[in-house]
Scaffold this motif. Structure first.
Motif, PDB file in Angstrom:
ATOM      1  N   VAL A   1       0.873  -1.235  -0.161  1.00  0.00           N
ATOM      2  CA  VAL A   1      -0.155  -0.099   0.074  1.00  0.00           C
ATOM      3  C   VAL A   1       1.331   1.164  -0.303  1.00  0.00           C
ATOM      4  CG1 VAL A   1      -1.189   1.109   1.356  1.00  0.00           C
ATOM      5  CG2 VAL A   1      -1.462  -1.198   0.966  1.00  0.00           C
ATOM      6  N   ILE A   2       1.651   1.355   0.704  1.00  0.00           N
ATOM      7  CA  ILE A   2       2.847   2.432   1.215  1.00  0.00           C
ATOM      8  C   ILE A   2       3.628   2.520  -0.424  1.00  0.00           C
ATOM      9  CG2 ILE A   2       5.427   2.883   1.447  1.00  0.00           C
ATOM     10  CD1 ILE A   2       4.190   1.570   4.351  1.00  0.00           C
ATOM     11  N   ASN A   3       3.913   1.482  -1.156  1.00  0.00           N
ATOM     12  CA  ASN A   3       4.732   1.974  -2.362  1.00  0.00           C
ATOM     13  C   ASN A   3       3.370   2.370  -3.446  1.00  0.00           C
ATOM     14  OD1 ASN A   3       5.080   0.711  -5.370  1.00  0.00           O
ATOM     15  ND2 ASN A   3       7.322  -0.780  -3.882  1.00  0.00           N
ATOM     16  N   ASP A   4       2.209   1.335  -3.555  1.00  0.00           N
ATOM     17  CA  ASP A   4       1.459   2.093  -4.497  1.00  0.00           C
ATOM     18  C   ASP A   4       1.177   3.575  -4.185  1.00  0.00           C
ATOM     19  OD1 ASP A   4       1.436  -0.774  -5.256  1.00  0.00           O
ATOM     20  OD2 ASP A   4      -0.619  -1.172  -4.373  1.00  0.00           O
ATOM     21  N   GLU A   5       1.259   4.325  -3.014  1.00  0.00           N
ATOM     22  CA  GLU A   5       1.140   5.602  -2.676  1.00  0.00           C
ATOM     23  C   GLU A   5       2.075   6.716  -2.986  1.00  0.00           C
ATOM     24  OE1 GLU A   5      -1.676   9.027  -1.410  1.00  0.00           O
ATOM     25  OE2 GLU A   5      -1.894   6.825  -2.976  1.00  0.00           O
ATOM     26  N   ILE A   6       3.003   6.046  -3.056  1.00  0.00           N
ATOM     27  CA  ILE A   6       3.942   6.711  -3.552  1.00  0.00           C
ATOM     28  C   ILE A   6       5.071   6.304  -5.279  1.00  0.00           C
ATOM     29  CG2 ILE A   6       7.155   6.479  -3.498  1.00  0.00           C
ATOM     30  CD1 ILE A   6       7.141   5.588  -0.966  1.00  0.00           C
ATOM     31  N   ARG A   7       4.401   6.278  -5.641  1.00  0.00           N
ATOM     32  CA  ARG A   7       4.482   5.696  -7.549  1.00  0.00           C
ATOM     33  C   ARG A   7       2.726   7.082  -7.147  1.00  0.00           C
ATOM     34  NH1 ARG A   7       7.527   2.219  -8.840  1.00  0.00           N
ATOM     35  NH2 ARG A   7       8.330   0.295  -7.806  1.00  0.00           N
TER      36      ARG A   7
ATOM     37  N   HIS B   1       2.940  14.542  -8.639  1.00  0.00           N
ATOM     38  CA  HIS B   1       3.101  16.261  -8.567  1.00  0.00           C
ATOM     39  C   HIS B   1       4.568  16.185  -8.323  1.00  0.00           C
ATOM     40  CE1 HIS B   1       0.269  16.900  -5.052  1.00  0.00           C
ATOM     41  NE2 HIS B   1       0.424  15.472  -3.950  1.00  0.00           N
ATOM     42  N   GLY B   2       5.088  15.236  -9.375  1.00  0.00           N
ATOM     43  CA  GLY B   2       6.147  15.578 -10.306  1.00  0.00           C
ATOM     44  C   GLY B   2       7.734  16.085  -9.123  1.00  0.00           C
ATOM     45  N   LYS B   3       6.807  15.617  -8.035  1.00  0.00           N
ATOM     46  CA  LYS B   3       8.564  15.465  -6.799  1.00  0.00           C
ATOM     47  C   LYS B   3       8.960  14.234  -6.886  1.00  0.00           C
ATOM     48  CE  LYS B   3       6.848  18.704  -3.727  1.00  0.00           C
ATOM     49  NZ  LYS B   3       6.845  19.417  -2.747  1.00  0.00           N
ATOM     50  N   ARG B   4      10.138  14.184  -7.231  1.00  0.00           N
ATOM     51  CA  ARG B   4      11.756  12.825  -6.160  1.00  0.00           C
ATOM     52  C   ARG B   4      11.277  12.636  -4.895  1.00  0.00           C
ATOM     53  NH1 ARG B   4      14.648  11.205 -10.569  1.00  0.00           N
ATOM     54  NH2 ARG B   4      16.017  10.797  -9.312  1.00  0.00           N
ATOM     55  N   ILE B   5      11.030  11.646  -4.452  1.00  0.00           N
ATOM     56  CA  ILE B   5      11.518  11.181  -3.365  1.00  0.00           C
ATOM     57  C   ILE B   5      12.891  10.382  -3.732  1.00  0.00           C
ATOM     58  CG2 ILE B   5      10.369   8.909  -4.220  1.00  0.00           C
ATOM     59  CD1 ILE B   5       9.022   8.789  -1.194  1.00  0.00           C
ATOM     60  N   TYR B   6      13.780  10.685  -2.115  1.00  0.00           N
ATOM     61  CA  TYR B   6      15.171   9.958  -2.319  1.00  0.00           C
ATOM     62  C   TYR B   6      14.494   8.583  -0.558  1.00  0.00           C
ATOM     63  CZ  TYR B   6      16.190  13.063  -5.352  1.00  0.00           C
ATOM     64  OH  TYR B   6      16.041  14.786  -6.346  1.00  0.00           O
ATOM     65  N   ALA B   7      15.454   7.396  -1.042  1.00  0.00           N
ATOM     66  CA  ALA B   7      15.327   6.340   0.473  1.00  0.00           C
ATOM     67  C   ALA B   7      16.536   6.789   0.480  1.00  0.00           C
ATOM     68  CB  ALA B   7      14.800   5.051   0.445  1.00  0.00           C
TER      69      ALA B   7
ATOM     70  N   ALA C   1      10.856   0.415  -0.001  1.00  0.00           N
ATOM     71  CA  ALA C   1      12.177   1.797  -0.549  1.00  0.00           C
ATOM     72  C   ALA C   1      12.715   1.707  -1.612  1.00  0.00           C
ATOM     73  CB  ALA C   1      13.675   0.652  -0.573  1.00  0.00           C
ATOM     74  N   VAL C   2      11.751   0.684  -2.626  1.00  0.00           N
ATOM     75  CA  VAL C   2      12.350   0.670  -4.326  1.00  0.00           C
ATOM     76  C   VAL C   2      11.108   1.092  -4.825  1.00  0.00           C
ATOM     77  CG1 VAL C   2      13.383  -1.250  -4.851  1.00  0.00           C
ATOM     78  CG2 VAL C   2      10.949  -1.473  -4.564  1.00  0.00           C
ATOM     79  N   ALA C   3      10.269   2.207  -4.435  1.00  0.00           N
ATOM     80  CA  ALA C   3       9.897   2.776  -5.187  1.00  0.00           C
ATOM     81  C   ALA C   3      10.498   4.270  -4.791  1.00  0.00           C
ATOM     82  CB  ALA C   3       8.523   2.772  -4.000  1.00  0.00           C
ATOM     83  N   ALA C   4      11.051   4.505  -4.232  1.00  0.00           N
ATOM     84  CA  ALA C   4      11.672   6.261  -4.217  1.00  0.00           C
ATOM     85  C   ALA C   4      12.175   5.844  -5.896  1.00  0.00           C
ATOM     86  CB  ALA C   4      12.807   5.580  -3.245  1.00  0.00           C
TER      87      ALA C   4
ATOM     88  N   VAL D   1      10.564  -5.053  -7.256  1.00  0.00           N
ATOM     89  CA  VAL D   1      11.645  -4.737  -7.263  1.00  0.00           C
ATOM     90  C   VAL D   1      12.278  -4.473  -8.758  1.00  0.00           C
ATOM     91  CG1 VAL D   1      13.509  -5.387  -6.524  1.00  0.00           C
ATOM     92  CG2 VAL D   1      12.051  -6.194  -4.977  1.00  0.00           C
ATOM     93  N   LYS D   2      11.661  -5.339  -9.877  1.00  0.00           N
ATOM     94  CA  LYS D   2      12.615  -5.492 -11.203  1.00  0.00           C
ATOM     95  C   LYS D   2      11.514  -3.528 -11.746  1.00  0.00           C
ATOM     96  CE  LYS D   2      13.110  -9.672 -12.148  1.00  0.00           C
ATOM     97  NZ  LYS D   2      13.063 -10.956 -13.306  1.00  0.00           N
ATOM     98  N   GLN D   3      10.702  -3.506 -11.489  1.00  0.00           N
ATOM     99  CA  GLN D   3       9.637  -2.184 -11.811  1.00  0.00           C
ATOM    100  C   GLN D   3      10.738  -0.852 -10.896  1.00  0.00           C
ATOM    101  OE1 GLN D   3       6.057  -1.858 -10.048  1.00  0.00           O
ATOM    102  NE2 GLN D   3       4.814  -0.711 -12.095  1.00  0.00           N
TER     103      GLN D   3
END
Length: 332
Positions: free
Chosen positions: A136-142, A148-154, A168-171, A246-248
């Motif tokens: 759920v968290i991964n989907d929401e980050i994407r 918003h076109g804003k970058r996120i870093y893990a 983390a792989v959503a970052a 992970v691959k995505q």
């Protein structure tokens, strides 16, 4: 001629405060003692009732003031200038924990929607947890990145394993320390079996089910091959979902080997070599050199001092009220 009616002044009377006419001195003294005790108890209960009423009013007033002061303090400390938005993901990822999807999504939405935040850092120190919450968290980050076109870093502190790596792989990029623990891309389902111990102790398991497989994975019954195969197929499917995510997320950066998805984990330096992470770096480095906004604002949902005191005060008030009601003797 009518007989004369006796005057009311000569009629025998008595009330709750005077003993009946003709009582002996001893009876009169006893009566006065009873009245005195009644009055004393009544006044004590009335005073106690007034004290509790005042206490409750003051407690509620204090509770309201604490909540308002906490809200004002939070708003007053949030800068309006350019900054790096920080969200902490710590501990087990679980529905009822601080790292639940519900808490994380609230923070992510706030950080992405704030026009003053130049980028988002998700700082992770977690051994993993629920694949559902992580998904759920991964989907929401994407979704938020696309909107918003804003970058996120893990940014990994100590550990980013299993479900935490799923997040983390959503970052856009993953930064680690050279000694961080990264990986553990796998799924497990564990439990215990007590059939041998029960047999030695002479204990018989009596399990009745409506449905052929309702007792699947019951620890007090032998594990049959059909149930084992079903459970294995289920976690294999979840594992494939994990691999696909992970691959995505990593794309061409991932240098896949036979052990990449085996459940092994590596230190940060090796994780970079394997394409599981991108670079070495911590929060300050990413804020300063990558996002170019040194000021860091923490968006992690946390109970402030006012909220903690309010909860404790509320619990204390409730406990005190229950005790008071249990002890009170109602006199009207």
């Amino acid at each position: 001629m009518d007989p004369q009616t006796p005057s009311s002044a000569t009629e025998p009377t008595f009330s709750a405060t005077t003993p009946p006419v003709g009582t002996t001195p001893a009876a009169r003294a006893q009566w006065e003692g009873v009245l005195e005790k009644f009055a004393r108890d009544y006044l004590r209960d009335r005073r106690s009732e007034r004290r509790w009423r005042v206490f409750f009013r003051l407690a509620w007033l204090l509770l309201i003031l604490l909540i308002v002061s906490g809200i004002v303090a939070q708003r007053s400390t949030t800068p309006t200038g350019p900054h790096t938005a920080l969200i902490e993901l710590r501990g087990e990822i679980a529905q009822d924990g601080e790292a639940s999807a519900e808490h994380m999504i609230v923070a992510l939405k706030t950080a992405f929607e704030d026009v003053a935040s130049r980028g988002v850092v998700l700082r992770i120190n977690s051994p993993g947890g629920s694949p559902v919450q992580a998904g759920v968290i991964n989907d929401e980050i994407r979704r938020l990145k696309a909107k918003h076109g804003k970058r996120i870093y893990a940014v990994v502190d100590e550990t980013c394993a299993s479900a935490a790596y799923y997040v983390a792989v959503a970052a856009d990029e993953i930064y680690v320390d050279k000694a961080s623990i990264v990986g553990s891309i796998g799924v497990l389902m564990d439990g215990f079996g007590f059939t041998g111990a029960m047999e030695k102790l002479g204990i018989e398991r009596r399990l009745l089910t409506a449905g052929e497989n309702k007792g699947i994975l019951d620890p007090f019954s032998p594990l049959n091959e059909k149930h084992r195969a079903h459970a294995q197929a289920m976690i294999d499917q979840i594992h494939q979902q994990f691999i696909a995510v992970v691959k995505q997320g990593r794309g061409q950066r991932l240098k896949e080997t036979p052990e990449t998805f085996s459940g092994l984990f590596w230190n940060g330096q090796k994780a970079i070599e394997l394409g599981l992470a991108d670079k070495l770096g911590n929060l300050d480095y990413v804020a300063r050199e990558v996002i170019k906004a040194e000021e860091v604002v923490d968006y992690t949902p946390k109970e402030n001092v006012a909220e903690r005191l309010a909860k404790r005060l509320g619990a204390s008030i409730g406990e005190g009220a229950v005790r008071a009601l249990q002890r009170a003797t109602t006199i009207r």
